[in-house]
Design a protein around this motif. Sequence first.
Motif, PDB file in Angstrom:
ATOM      1  N   UNK A 132      29.229 -33.219  -7.415  1.00  0.00           N
ATOM      2  CA  UNK A 132      29.085 -33.677  -8.819  1.00  0.00           C
ATOM      3  C   UNK A 132      28.295 -32.709  -9.595  1.00  0.00           C
ATOM      4  N   UNK A 133      28.832 -32.257 -10.819  1.00  0.00           N
ATOM      5  CA  UNK A 133      28.211 -31.397 -11.584  1.00  0.00           C
ATOM      6  C   UNK A 133      27.914 -31.933 -12.845  1.00  0.00           C
ATOM      7  N   UNK A 134      26.616 -31.759 -13.333  1.00  0.00           N
ATOM      8  CA  UNK A 134      26.415 -32.179 -14.939  1.00  0.00           C
ATOM      9  C   UNK A 134      25.838 -31.014 -15.668  1.00  0.00           C
ATOM     10  N   UNK A 135      25.947 -31.176 -17.066  1.00  0.00           N
ATOM     11  CA  UNK A 135      25.176 -30.181 -17.967  1.00  0.00           C
ATOM     12  C   UNK A 135      23.552 -30.426 -17.822  1.00  0.00           C
ATOM     13  N   UNK A 136      23.154 -29.235 -17.851  1.00  0.00           N
ATOM     14  CA  UNK A 136      21.562 -29.328 -17.678  1.00  0.00           C
ATOM     15  C   UNK A 136      21.091 -30.517 -18.513  1.00  0.00           C
ATOM     16  N   UNK A 152      31.418 -33.134 -14.283  1.00  0.00           N
ATOM     17  CA  UNK A 152      32.551 -32.734 -13.478  1.00  0.00           C
ATOM     18  C   UNK A 152      32.379 -33.414 -12.112  1.00  0.00           C
ATOM     19  N   UNK A 153      33.419 -33.809 -11.532  1.00  0.00           N
ATOM     20  CA  UNK A 153      33.553 -34.138 -10.264  1.00  0.00           C
ATOM     21  C   UNK A 153      34.767 -33.577  -9.337  1.00  0.00           C
ATOM     22  N   UNK A 154      34.292 -32.846  -8.238  1.00  0.00           N
ATOM     23  CA  UNK A 154      35.162 -32.321  -7.388  1.00  0.00           C
ATOM     24  C   UNK A 154      35.430 -32.871  -6.035  1.00  0.00           C
ATOM     25  N   UNK A 203      28.294 -24.489   3.375  1.00  0.00           N
ATOM     26  CA  UNK A 203      29.458 -23.592   2.645  1.00  0.00           C
ATOM     27  C   UNK A 203      29.807 -24.297   1.326  1.00  0.00           C
ATOM     28  N   UNK A 204      30.049 -25.694   1.243  1.00  0.00           N
ATOM     29  CA  UNK A 204      30.372 -26.199  -0.055  1.00  0.00           C
ATOM     30  C   UNK A 204      29.190 -26.026  -1.032  1.00  0.00           C
ATOM     31  N   UNK A 205      27.926 -26.084  -0.581  1.00  0.00           N
ATOM     32  CA  UNK A 205      26.679 -26.005  -1.372  1.00  0.00           C
ATOM     33  C   UNK A 205      26.738 -24.853  -2.006  1.00  0.00           C
ATOM     34  N   UNK A 206      27.018 -23.613  -1.270  1.00  0.00           N
ATOM     35  CA  UNK A 206      27.130 -22.350  -1.852  1.00  0.00           C
ATOM     36  C   UNK A 206      28.141 -22.267  -2.874  1.00  0.00           C
ATOM     37  N   UNK A 207      29.507 -22.678  -2.478  1.00  0.00           N
ATOM     38  CA  UNK A 207      30.745 -22.651  -3.530  1.00  0.00           C
ATOM     39  C   UNK A 207      30.252 -23.595  -4.653  1.00  0.00           C
ATOM     40  N   UNK A 208      29.635 -24.571  -4.541  1.00  0.00           N
ATOM     41  CA  UNK A 208      29.118 -25.503  -5.622  1.00  0.00           C
ATOM     42  C   UNK A 208      28.177 -24.576  -6.525  1.00  0.00           C
ATOM     43  N   UNK A 209      27.165 -23.801  -6.130  1.00  0.00           N
ATOM     44  CA  UNK A 209      26.413 -23.112  -6.792  1.00  0.00           C
ATOM     45  C   UNK A 209      27.018 -21.956  -7.513  1.00  0.00           C
ATOM     46  N   UNK A 210      27.937 -21.244  -6.910  1.00  0.00           N
ATOM     47  CA  UNK A 210      28.569 -20.142  -7.401  1.00  0.00           C
ATOM     48  C   UNK A 210      29.717 -20.021  -7.953  1.00  0.00           C
ATOM     49  N   UNK A 254      24.167 -23.414 -17.435  1.00  0.00           N
ATOM     50  CA  UNK A 254      24.406 -24.549 -18.366  1.00  0.00           C
ATOM     51  C   UNK A 254      24.516 -25.923 -17.499  1.00  0.00           C
ATOM     52  N   UNK A 255      24.680 -25.668 -16.107  1.00  0.00           N
ATOM     53  CA  UNK A 255      24.873 -26.927 -15.437  1.00  0.00           C
ATOM     54  C   UNK A 255      24.236 -26.759 -14.067  1.00  0.00           C
ATOM     55  N   UNK A 256      23.816 -28.143 -13.678  1.00  0.00           N
ATOM     56  CA  UNK A 256      23.141 -28.244 -12.223  1.00  0.00           C
ATOM     57  C   UNK A 256      24.390 -28.982 -11.562  1.00  0.00           C
ATOM     58  N   UNK A 257      24.171 -28.557 -10.091  1.00  0.00           N
ATOM     59  CA  UNK A 257      24.806 -29.537  -9.021  1.00  0.00           C
ATOM     60  C   UNK A 257      23.778 -30.854  -8.730  1.00  0.00           C
ATOM     61  N   UNK A 258      24.414 -31.879  -9.162  1.00  0.00           N
ATOM     62  CA  UNK A 258      23.507 -33.022  -8.788  1.00  0.00           C
ATOM     63  C   UNK A 258      23.689 -33.759  -7.680  1.00  0.00           C
ATOM     64  N   UNK A 259      24.956 -33.504  -6.980  1.00  0.00           N
ATOM     65  CA  UNK A 259      25.260 -34.419  -5.557  1.00  0.00           C
ATOM     66  C   UNK A 259      26.384 -33.551  -4.981  1.00  0.00           C
ATOM     67  N   UNK A 260      25.979 -33.487  -3.708  1.00  0.00           N
ATOM     68  CA  UNK A 260      27.374 -33.305  -2.861  1.00  0.00           C
ATOM     69  C   UNK A 260      27.190 -34.322  -1.543  1.00  0.00           C
ATOM     70  N   UNK A 261      28.268 -34.845  -1.196  1.00  0.00           N
ATOM     71  CA  UNK A 261      28.311 -35.927  -0.292  1.00  0.00           C
ATOM     72  C   UNK A 261      29.846 -36.053   0.214  1.00  0.00           C
ATOM     73  N   UNK A 262      29.689 -36.704   1.463  1.00  0.00           N
ATOM     74  CA  UNK A 262      31.040 -36.886   2.255  1.00  0.00           C
ATOM     75  C   UNK A 262      31.432 -38.293   1.887  1.00  0.00           C
TER      76      UNK A 262
END
Length: 88
Positions: free
Chosen positions: A7-11, A41-43, A58-65, A72-80
């Motif tokens: 999950x990605x949100x605007x700052x 956004x939700x991926x 790996x997903x956390x790194x991809x989420x950030x890059x 302009x955005x923050x990754x606010x959540x990663x979960x299974x």
Amino acid sequence: MPTIVVEVMPKAELLDPQGKAVAGALGRLGKSQFTGVRVGKRFEITIDGPADAAALADIAQLADTVLSNSVIEDVVGIHVVGTAEAVN
């Protein structure tokens, strides 16, 4: 096959014109109790193999890059999906 949700949100400090438009539309629909909306956004990423610590890293790194624009955005959540596992 597990699904990992990112999950990605605007700052918070940036204007969210899409969220402002939705909030305005809610007001016009008589839903004035909802005064603030932020749109993000939700991926959903399906992986082969287990959703172990290495896969989540790996997903956390991809989420950030790749999945977010760090200016302009923050990754606010990663979960299974379907488990209590989470990163961030």
